[in-house]
Motif scaffolding. Sequence first.
Motif, PDB file in Angstrom:
ATOM      1  N   UNK A   1     -21.468  24.679   7.294  1.00  0.00           N
ATOM      2  CA  UNK A   1     -20.738  25.636   8.125  1.00  0.00           C
ATOM      3  C   UNK A   1     -19.223  25.551   7.862  1.00  0.00           C
ATOM      4  N   UNK A   2     -18.711  24.318   7.783  1.00  0.00           N
ATOM      5  CA  UNK A   2     -17.264  24.120   7.540  1.00  0.00           C
ATOM      6  C   UNK A   2     -16.805  24.726   6.224  1.00  0.00           C
ATOM      7  N   UNK A   3     -17.547  24.373   5.168  1.00  0.00           N
ATOM      8  CA  UNK A   3     -17.102  24.749   3.829  1.00  0.00           C
ATOM      9  C   UNK A   3     -17.083  26.266   3.652  1.00  0.00           C
ATOM     10  N   UNK A   4     -18.087  26.928   4.233  1.00  0.00           N
ATOM     11  CA  UNK A   4     -18.143  28.382   4.100  1.00  0.00           C
ATOM     12  C   UNK A   4     -16.866  28.991   4.685  1.00  0.00           C
ATOM     13  N   UNK A   5     -16.391  28.425   5.787  1.00  0.00           N
ATOM     14  CA  UNK A   5     -15.164  28.923   6.392  1.00  0.00           C
ATOM     15  C   UNK A   5     -13.942  28.511   5.563  1.00  0.00           C
ATOM     16  N   UNK A   6     -13.935  27.217   5.173  1.00  0.00           N
ATOM     17  CA  UNK A   6     -12.750  26.711   4.466  1.00  0.00           C
ATOM     18  C   UNK A   6     -12.546  27.322   3.093  1.00  0.00           C
TER      19      UNK A   6
ATOM     20  N   UNK B   1     -14.272  31.955  -1.848  1.00  0.00           N
ATOM     21  CA  UNK B   1     -15.452  31.921  -2.711  1.00  0.00           C
ATOM     22  C   UNK B   1     -16.657  32.462  -1.949  1.00  0.00           C
ATOM     23  N   UNK B   2     -17.559  33.093  -2.684  1.00  0.00           N
ATOM     24  CA  UNK B   2     -18.783  33.563  -2.045  1.00  0.00           C
ATOM     25  C   UNK B   2     -19.811  32.434  -2.089  1.00  0.00           C
ATOM     26  N   UNK B   3     -19.975  31.772  -0.952  1.00  0.00           N
ATOM     27  CA  UNK B   3     -20.889  30.628  -0.902  1.00  0.00           C
ATOM     28  C   UNK B   3     -22.180  30.962  -0.166  1.00  0.00           C
ATOM     29  N   UNK B   4     -22.423  32.266  -0.007  1.00  0.00           N
ATOM     30  CA  UNK B   4     -23.688  32.663   0.609  1.00  0.00           C
ATOM     31  C   UNK B   4     -24.773  32.644  -0.460  1.00  0.00           C
ATOM     32  N   UNK B   5     -24.924  31.492  -1.104  1.00  0.00           N
ATOM     33  CA  UNK B   5     -25.909  31.379  -2.180  1.00  0.00           C
ATOM     34  C   UNK B   5     -26.968  30.350  -1.812  1.00  0.00           C
ATOM     35  N   UNK B   6     -28.072  30.477  -2.519  1.00  0.00           N
ATOM     36  CA  UNK B   6     -29.196  29.567  -2.382  1.00  0.00           C
ATOM     37  C   UNK B   6     -28.774  28.154  -2.797  1.00  0.00           C
ATOM     38  N   UNK B   7     -28.068  28.071  -3.923  1.00  0.00           N
ATOM     39  CA  UNK B   7     -27.648  26.755  -4.430  1.00  0.00           C
ATOM     40  C   UNK B   7     -26.744  26.024  -3.464  1.00  0.00           C
ATOM     41  N   UNK B   8     -25.851  26.755  -2.811  1.00  0.00           N
ATOM     42  CA  UNK B   8     -24.911  26.088  -1.911  1.00  0.00           C
ATOM     43  C   UNK B   8     -25.611  25.605  -0.648  1.00  0.00           C
TER      44      UNK B   8
END
Length: 327
Positions: free
Chosen positions: A113-118, A122-129
């Motif tokens: 949750x933190x990293x997606x905001x921080x 970057x588009x981190x709405x990925x399966x790998x992330x």
Amino acid sequence: MEKKGVILSGMRPTGRLQLGNLLGALDNWVKLQEEYHCYFSVVDWHALTTDYENPGDVKGNIKEMVIDWLSAGLDPEKCVIFRQSEVKEHAELHLLLSMLTPLSWLERCPTYKDQIVQLKEKDLATYGFLGYPLLQAADILIYKADVVPVGEDQAPHIELTREVARRFNYFYGQVFPEPGTLLNTVKLLPGVDGRKMSKSYGNTINMSAEPQEIKEKVRMMVTDPQRIRKDDPGNPEVCTVYAFHKIFNLQGTEEIEEVCRKGKIGCVQCKNNLAEKMIEYLRPIYEKRRELEKNPQYIMNILEEGRQKAWDKASQTMAQVREAMRL
Ligand code: TRP
Ligand code: SF4
């Protein structure tokens, strides 16, 4: 000496390591290699989870990081140093674990949750992330690690690893030990500008900085802003230079505090003292780095030996995993 168990830890290869990496992690690893069977992994797949759009010079970054590790004192005779992507079994275990890992365990992970905001550029709405911590669990479990030394921010990932291990063992029989978390002892280092040390602020110091570079960085450090003349009494508590003295000049700290408060030392002199101490502390590191840089083939050989040793263990575990899962 009888070893106390197995350790695995890893770092993402994202360029030269900083002083914080040395004091926060590497210095611990160097001690641990004496006491445990240690596996230290350059986790290049993990680096891709956030930098997939632009991986950069992955091979170069890996080499630089291994040089930093060796310069700090990791000894390939005492520990296994390898590249995650060269032991494909990590990917197989990640896949198999993904079958039994509830999505909610990953979605509720605080780092996610933190990293997606921080990192919102970057588009981190990925399966790998989303699967990042599960890949980390695979890294750990495939060596049946007993202990994982990490920074506090990583503790939730080790907790998740234990939960995944428990669930696996419950379904298929006892295969994995539940690893313990060994928190790195943190020595809080501010950036040279007094803010939090972070690459994005450009206020960091490389762990392999040469004397000239160290002098320049120390010169840039912010001191007590209330202090104008050199005989003004200072307040070391608000001074970046003093924070560094506490780490690199432990014995001299009390004296610095006293002469600063009494206005008996100028900041220039105080900085010169610090630079000297830091140069003394870091000299063996950059000297070792210089040696290693002359011989890139040596680094490649270490990684190749490490790959074999890591693969030995990883492939044994995978044979058990496949059998347990009736594959
Ligand atoms: N996620 C860790 C970090 O960012 C790196 C890592 C990947 C790791 N796999 C690991 C750490 C396994 C410990 C064990 O610092
Ligand atoms: Fe900081 Fe040293 Fe100056 Fe005191 S004398 S303010 S500790 S640099």
